[in-house]
Design a protein around this motif. Structure first.
Motif, PDB file in Angstrom:
ATOM      1  N   ASN A  15     -67.029  -1.846  28.268  1.00  0.00           N
ATOM      2  CA  ASN A  15     -67.204  -1.651  26.834  1.00  0.00           C
ATOM      3  C   ASN A  15     -68.502  -0.911  26.525  1.00  0.00           C
ATOM      4  OD1 ASN A  15     -64.877  -3.034  25.675  1.00  0.00           O
ATOM      5  ND2 ASN A  15     -65.767  -4.880  26.557  1.00  0.00           N
ATOM      6  N   VAL A  16     -68.573  -0.376  25.302  1.00  0.00           N
ATOM      7  CA  VAL A  16     -69.822   0.234  24.854  1.00  0.00           C
ATOM      8  C   VAL A  16     -70.884  -0.857  24.712  1.00  0.00           C
ATOM      9  CG1 VAL A  16     -70.969   1.439  22.958  1.00  0.00           C
ATOM     10  CG2 VAL A  16     -68.689   2.171  23.703  1.00  0.00           C
ATOM     11  N   GLU A  61     -70.286  -1.944  32.947  1.00  0.00           N
ATOM     12  CA  GLU A  61     -69.642  -2.593  31.800  1.00  0.00           C
ATOM     13  C   GLU A  61     -68.665  -1.624  31.148  1.00  0.00           C
ATOM     14  OE1 GLU A  61     -68.000  -4.468  28.984  1.00  0.00           O
ATOM     15  OE2 GLU A  61     -69.327  -5.615  30.302  1.00  0.00           O
ATOM     16  N   THR A 110     -65.774 -10.288  35.353  1.00  0.00           N
ATOM     17  CA  THR A 110     -65.016  -9.570  34.325  1.00  0.00           C
ATOM     18  C   THR A 110     -64.164 -10.478  33.440  1.00  0.00           C
ATOM     19  OG1 THR A 110     -63.110  -9.112  35.768  1.00  0.00           O
ATOM     20  CG2 THR A 110     -64.921  -7.537  35.809  1.00  0.00           C
ATOM     21  N   THR A 121     -64.790   4.828  30.646  1.00  0.00           N
ATOM     22  CA  THR A 121     -63.725   3.945  30.173  1.00  0.00           C
ATOM     23  C   THR A 121     -62.656   4.710  29.400  1.00  0.00           C
ATOM     24  OG1 THR A 121     -65.256   2.081  30.056  1.00  0.00           O
ATOM     25  CG2 THR A 121     -63.207   1.887  28.811  1.00  0.00           C
ATOM     26  N   ASN A 140     -72.928   1.343  30.860  1.00  0.00           N
ATOM     27  CA  ASN A 140     -71.892   0.842  29.959  1.00  0.00           C
ATOM     28  C   ASN A 140     -70.938   1.962  29.585  1.00  0.00           C
ATOM     29  OD1 ASN A 140     -74.275   1.777  28.649  1.00  0.00           O
ATOM     30  ND2 ASN A 140     -73.632   0.877  26.718  1.00  0.00           N
ATOM     31  N   ALA A 141     -69.846   1.591  28.916  1.00  0.00           N
ATOM     32  CA  ALA A 141     -68.745   2.515  28.637  1.00  0.00           C
ATOM     33  C   ALA A 141     -68.213   3.114  29.943  1.00  0.00           C
ATOM     34  CB  ALA A 141     -69.168   3.615  27.660  1.00  0.00           C
TER      35      ALA A 141
END
Length: 304
Positions: A87-88, A85, A207, A181, A154-155
Motif C-alpha cells: 500500500n501507499v 509495503e 502480510t 503495486t 511502499n507502494a
C-alpha cells in the motif's frame, strides 16, 4: 537567490512556532522543476542499489512488521533491513481499531513495548487503550524510518519469492521479487511487465491473514507444494493472541512468519480488534530472525 521573509511576532501563534510570517510578502525560495525530480529519483535509485542486496527483508509494514523492524534495526545496526509495503500508506489494519472505531486495545504485557515508544494510554487493568490506533502506527513508523539501516519501499508489491537449492537439494527462501503495486494489479490486462529483485539472507513475512495481498508468502510456498497451508480459525481472542505469539517462527528455511499470516500456517483463531499479539509477535520475529541469521548468511555465501 534566497528570499527573506519577515517573521510576524504579532501573530497569535508566534509563541508556538517560528514558521509564522507576514503572509502578504511571503515567498518560497526559488526552485526549478527538474531539481525536484532529481532530488527524488537520485535518492530513490541510490536506495534501490543499496538494498538490492539486503540482510533482512520484511514484507508488510503493519503493526507486526514495523515492530519487528524497530527491534531488529536497533538490535543489529550493522544489518541492512528493507521493508516492502504494497500500500501507499503503512499500517495494514492498524490505522483504526475494530469496525472503523478509533481506539486501539492491547492486552498486557504488550504495554511494556508501548511504554518504550513513549505513547500515552489508559490502563484498564488487564489491557490498555491508546486513544487512536493511528497514534501507535505513526509513532512506530517515524521511529523506524529515523533509523539509518532501514529503508521502506511502499507502494511496492512482493510478486514472488527467490529460492535456492543447496547441494543436498534442500530449498530455502533467498529474497523477494518486487514490482510497483499498480503494475502488479494489471498483469492480466497489460503486456508483460517484468519485476525487480532483492536478495536477502532472511525474509520475514507479516502480510496479515488471507486477503487481496494478505498471507502472500505462505500462499506462494503452498502453491508450490513447499509448505502446507491451513485456513484461519474462527474468532477467539484468548486462544488467538497467545497462539500467534508463541508460534512465531521460521516456517520454511529462510522465511520467518509473524502476525496473522501465521494463521494460514496453523489454523489459529482470528483475534479481531486487539493488537497485543501483533506487537509481541513482531518482537518474537526479530528474535527468531537473529537466531537464524548467521546460519542463513553462511548458506547464502556457499550457494553462489
Amino acid at each position: 537567490m534566497h528570499t527573506t521573509n519577515l517573521y510576524n511576532e504579532k501573530s497569535k501563534v508566534a509563541k508556538t512556532t517560528d514558521a509564522v510570517f507576514d503572509w502578504d510578502t511571503f515567498k518560497f525560495a526559488p526552485i526549478r522543476e527538474s531539481q525536484v525530480s532529481r532530488a527524488m529519483t537520485s535518492r530513490y535509485f541510490k536506495d534501490l542499489n543499496k538494498y538490492a542486496e539486503s540482510d533482512i527483508v520484511i514484507v508488510g509494514a503493519g503493526s507486526a512488521g514495523l515492530t519487528c523492524a524497530y527491534v531488529l534495526a536497533r538490535s543489529r545496526p550493522d544489518l541492512k533491513i528493507a521493508i516492502i509495503e504494497a500500500n501507499v500508506a503503512v499500517g495494514g489494519g492498524c490505522f483504526l481499531g475494530g469496525q472503523l472505531f478509533s481506539a486501539m486495545v492491547l492486552r498486557k504485557p504488550a504495554d511494556r513495548f508501548i511504554k518504550e515508544l513513549g505513547i500515552e494510554f489508559e490502563d484498564e487493568g488487564d489491557f490498555i487503550v491508546i486513544k487512536h490506533a493511528a497514534l501507535f502506527i505513526t509513532t512506530i513508523c517515524s521511529k523506524v524510518l529515523s533509523l539509518p539501516n532501514v529503508k521502506l519501499f511502499n507502494a511496492t508489491a512482493v510478486e514472488d519469492l527467490i529460492t535456492r537449492k543447496s547441494a543436498a537439494g534442500k530449498t530455502r527462501v533467498a529474497g523477494v521479487v518486487t514490482n510497483w503495486t499498480l503494475v502488479s494489479m494489471h498483469h492480466d490486462d497489460q503486456s508483460c511487465m517484468d519485476p525487480n529483485t532483492i536478495n536477502a539472507k532472511v525474509v520475514i513475512s507479516c502480510t496479515g491473514h488471507d486477503g487481496p495481498m494478505g498471507a502472500f508468502c505462505v500462499k506462494r510456498l503452498a502453491s508450490q507444494g513447499l509448505l502446507e497451508r491451513h485456513k484461519m480459525g474462527c474468532l477467539n481472542m484468548n486462544l488467538a493472541e497467545d497462539s500467534i505469539v508463541k508460534n512465531t517462527r521460521e516456517v520454511f528455511p529462510g522465511l520467518v512468519c509473524a502476525g496473522m499470516e501465521l494463521a494460514e500456517c496453523d489454523s489459529s483463531n482470528r483475534m479481531g480488534p486487539t493488537f497485543g499479539a501483533m506487537v509481541q509477535s513482531g518482537v518474537h520475529a526479530a528474535e527468531v530472525a537473529l537466531d537464524i541469521y548467521e546460519e542463513r548468511a553462511k548458506q547464502d555465501k556457499l550457494e553462489y
